[in-house]
Design a protein around this motif. Structure first.
Motif, mmCIF file in Angstrom:
data_model
loop_
_atom_site.group_PDB
_atom_site.id
_atom_site.type_symbol
_atom_site.label_atom_id
_atom_site.label_comp_id
_atom_site.label_asym_id
_atom_site.label_seq_id
_atom_site.Cartn_x
_atom_site.Cartn_y
_atom_site.Cartn_z
ATOM 1 N N VAL A 180 -3.734 0.228 -1.210
ATOM 2 C CA VAL A 180 -2.651 0.680 -0.328
ATOM 3 C C VAL A 180 -1.761 1.686 -1.049
ATOM 4 C CG1 VAL A 180 -0.608 -0.067 0.954
ATOM 5 C CG2 VAL A 180 -2.682 -1.454 1.017
ATOM 6 N N CYS A 229 -3.487 -0.014 5.788
ATOM 7 C CA CYS A 229 -3.094 1.392 5.930
ATOM 8 C C CYS A 229 -3.243 1.868 7.363
ATOM 9 C CB CYS A 229 -3.928 2.264 4.992
ATOM 10 S SG CYS A 229 -3.618 1.985 3.239
ATOM 11 N N ILE A 285 -1.467 5.330 0.804
ATOM 12 C CA ILE A 285 -0.258 5.723 1.532
ATOM 13 C C ILE A 285 0.650 6.518 0.605
ATOM 14 C CG2 ILE A 285 1.774 4.902 2.782
ATOM 15 C CD1 ILE A 285 0.269 2.533 3.675
#
Length: 636
Positions: free
Chosen positions: A50, A282, A54
């Motif tokens: 993640v 995500c 991101i």
């Protein structure tokens, strides 16, 4: 019979197609590699995935794609892109659990395809992570400056400075951040992932604030963004699909999880879970944020640079700008860690295989991480971040990722239909190989025994009376070799599968190229598309019709994740990634070609001759264990 001394071209091609064995504890012990620390489980893997995926893009991308492509249908664009990314994630999950060693796509392609392709993938990934880390670091300082009052408000020792006469803007803040992250990665995988987990959790909390607070505002104001005259698809379905192609790159990063495979406690279980969970988190966050932001402000009125901040500001929540800016900085810091983490492990894997100097494969005894490779990676990334505005090179990052995704999908097809049926053994096993070969010769009453060995280099070939080698098996990694007449049907099936995989790849290349090159005459484009489509569908039909190889059940480390819907899923993955590769632009491909050309020269003058497979002997996998047992050095 051994290979004939036929010239440099044939010998060079054999070098490109030689393949290594799936790493095992015995192989690592024989090669004397220091092991990385087994410290990661599912929560740490999710934090890595993640955090690497991101970045600050979500804080900008929603405005750009909504304004120019998708409109209110941005959520569906993120969903379609997430599904497309999941195709690659499925392929990564199976290979990561079967081949849990450092190197990610480089490692998988070396096992399934060959040394030449593996080298190019590893070389492209080096470029990807270096430029990606530098670009992320350069993006932190402008966002960080907002805490000090504005873009030019950073303290003098951190502020960007233009060098007169050179048209260069140096960024000390970016370089310092790279060195800080590099030092953190050198402390150990457990310590660095702990910090990344904290940073990633904080970033997710900011996104949850956007979703919850934005949802509250949306219900209070009536979701004005969804009441526009253009409807839900103002740019049509084509615009929504174009938006999907753009936001697809927001999902790049889950492959960082695969690069840590050697440091996972239970790779067969945890790696697939880590990859799937991080991608799912995500995708869910992207969709929820896009639902809220597009509903707060009409898509045509969005600020393309700060869509989320401006949406809250328009609804009298200026104070939220500081929270959102904090999220952007945290996202960039987490993405920086995710960019610098995989590269030292890829360098280490390439050095273990002899393709790079052994300097890169050194693992610190105390921290159990490749400290030398990490420091060198940090120095190069910090130098780029300090001197260069690498935003214009950002497209080169996508090339490495998409090439890796494509090769991983092809590797799944090879693994299922024509898995490697030979494994390399050191030349020190030649006596054991001769012993087993002679034993089978006696058992066959003087008939020629099965082929038990062909070496990886033309200089050191096993040439015994019992060895009958089909040269086609060495010249093409997709073509298996006929071991004896009893296996003729299996050999025929492998050849059909190999040509079908080649047909699929060639058809995808022709189809995507002709469909994307709009400057070609219509007749030529339609003809090329037809030829490419026929090759693709024909190869896919044969793969569906024939059986998969039974050896796939025992290939690598068994008991892990199995990619579903083969061959359809890998073929779709190849098609999507090839289309995105073709459409990256001529300028990007020219710059990448220069880097790959340098890589070819490095391989020709160093990697080819120093490869750990230079003096190995290839033996059928069915006889490998017996050869191990007859070796004088065998330890049960």
């Amino acid at each position: 019979m051994g290979f004939e001394e036929g010239g440099g071209v044939r010998s060079g091609f054999r070098c490109l197609t030689r393949r290594k064995q799936v790493d095992s504890n015995r192989v690592r012990a024989e090669e004397g590699h220091h092991q990385l620390a087994k410290a990661l489980s599912v929560p740490q893997l999710v934090a890595i995935g993640v955090g690497a995926t991101i970045g600050a893009g979500v804080y900008v991308l929603v405005g750009t794609v909504a304004r120019e492509h998708a409109g209110p249908a941005l959520t569906i664009s993120f969903l379609i892109a997430g599904i497309a990314a999941a195709l690659s994630a499925f392929c990564y999950a199976e290979l990561a659990s079967r081949c849990p060693s450092a190197g990610s796509a480089y490692h998988y392609s070396y096992i399934c395809v060959g040394e030449g392709v593996a080298w190019l993938i590893g070389w492209a990934l080096i470029l990807e992570y270096t430029i990606g880390g530098s670009a992320v670091a350069r993006g932190i300082s402008p966002n960080f400056a907002l805490f000090f009052g504005g873009p030019d408000s950073l303290p003098s020792f951190l502020a960007r400075v233009s060098i007169p006469g050179l048209d260069i803007v140096v960024d000390p803040c970016a370089a310092i951040l790279v060195f800080v992250v590099t030092g953190l990665l050198c402390l150990g995988i457990k310590e660095s992932t702990f910090v990344q987990s904290i940073v990633t959790t904080a970033n997710v909390c900011v996104l949850l604030f956007v979703i919850i607070a934005g949802g509250y505002i949306g219900f209070q104001t009536g979701w004005v963004g969804y009441t526009v005259a253009g409807g839900y698809f103002p740019y049509g379905v084509n615009g929504m699909l174009a938006g999907s192609a753009t936001v697809f790159f927001a999902y790049i990063g889950f492959d960082s999880v695969a690069s840590t495979a050697e440091e996972v406690k239970n790779p067969q279980r945890d790696l697939p879970l880590g990859i799937a969970t991080s991608l799912s988190v995500c995708c869910l966050l992207y969709m929820m944020v896009s639902v809220v932001v597009v509903g707060l402000v009409p898509y045509f009125a969005m600020d393309p640079d700060t869509p989320i901040s401006s949406a809250f500001a328009r609804n009298d929540m200026q104070w939220a700008v500081y929270i959102i800016t904090s999220g952007a900085v945290l996202a960039l810091c987490s993405a920086l860690m995710g960019s610098l983490l995989p590269q030292p492990r890829i360098l280490m894997a390439m050095a273990r295989d002899g393709l790079l100097p052994s300097f890169f494969s050194d693992v610190n005894v105390r921290t159990q991480v490749p400290v030398k490779s990490t420091i060198l990676t940090g120095i190069f990334a910090a130098t780029l971040a300090f001197f260069m505005d690498v935003s214009q090179l950002a497209g080169m990052v996508s090339v490495g990722t998409l090439l890796a995704f494509t090769i991983v999908a092809i590797s799944i097809l090879i693994l299922r239909y024509v898995p490697p049926d030979e494994i390399p053994l050191p030349s020190s096993f030649q006596e054991s190989i001769d012993s087993v070969s002679n034993r089978y010769s006696v058992q066959n009453n003087g008939d020629k025994a099965d082929s038990l060995g062909n070496t990886g280099s033309s200089e050191n070939q096993y040439d015994g009376p019992s060895q009958e080698i089909n040269k086609e098996s060495v010249n093409c990694p997709l073509i298996g070799k006929e071991i004896n007449p009893e296996h003729f049907n299996e050999q025929t099936r492998r050849q059909k599968a190999a040509w079908s995989i080649a047909s699929v790849c060639l058809g995808v290349l022709i189809l995507t190229t002709s469909a994307s090159y709009t400057f070609l005459p219509d007749f030529l484009r339609y003809l090329a598309c037809s030829v490419g489509g026929l090759l693709l569908l024909g190869g896919l039909f044969v793969l569906v019709w024939i059986d998969q190889d039974d050896a796939r059940h025992n290939f690598g480390h068994t008991g892990g994740f199995i990619c579903p819907f083969v061959p359809f899923l890998p073929v779709c993955c190849i098609l999507i990634n090839a289309y995105l590769l073709v459409n990256l632009g001529a300028g990007t491909w020219f710059r990448v070609s220069m880097w790959l050309l340098i890589g070819v020269l490095v391989y020709l003058f160093y990697g080819r001759t120093h490869s750990s497979l230079t003096d190995v002997v290839y033996v059928p996998a069915a006889h490998a264990e017996e050869i191990y047992r007859t070796s004088p050095d065998y330890v049960a």
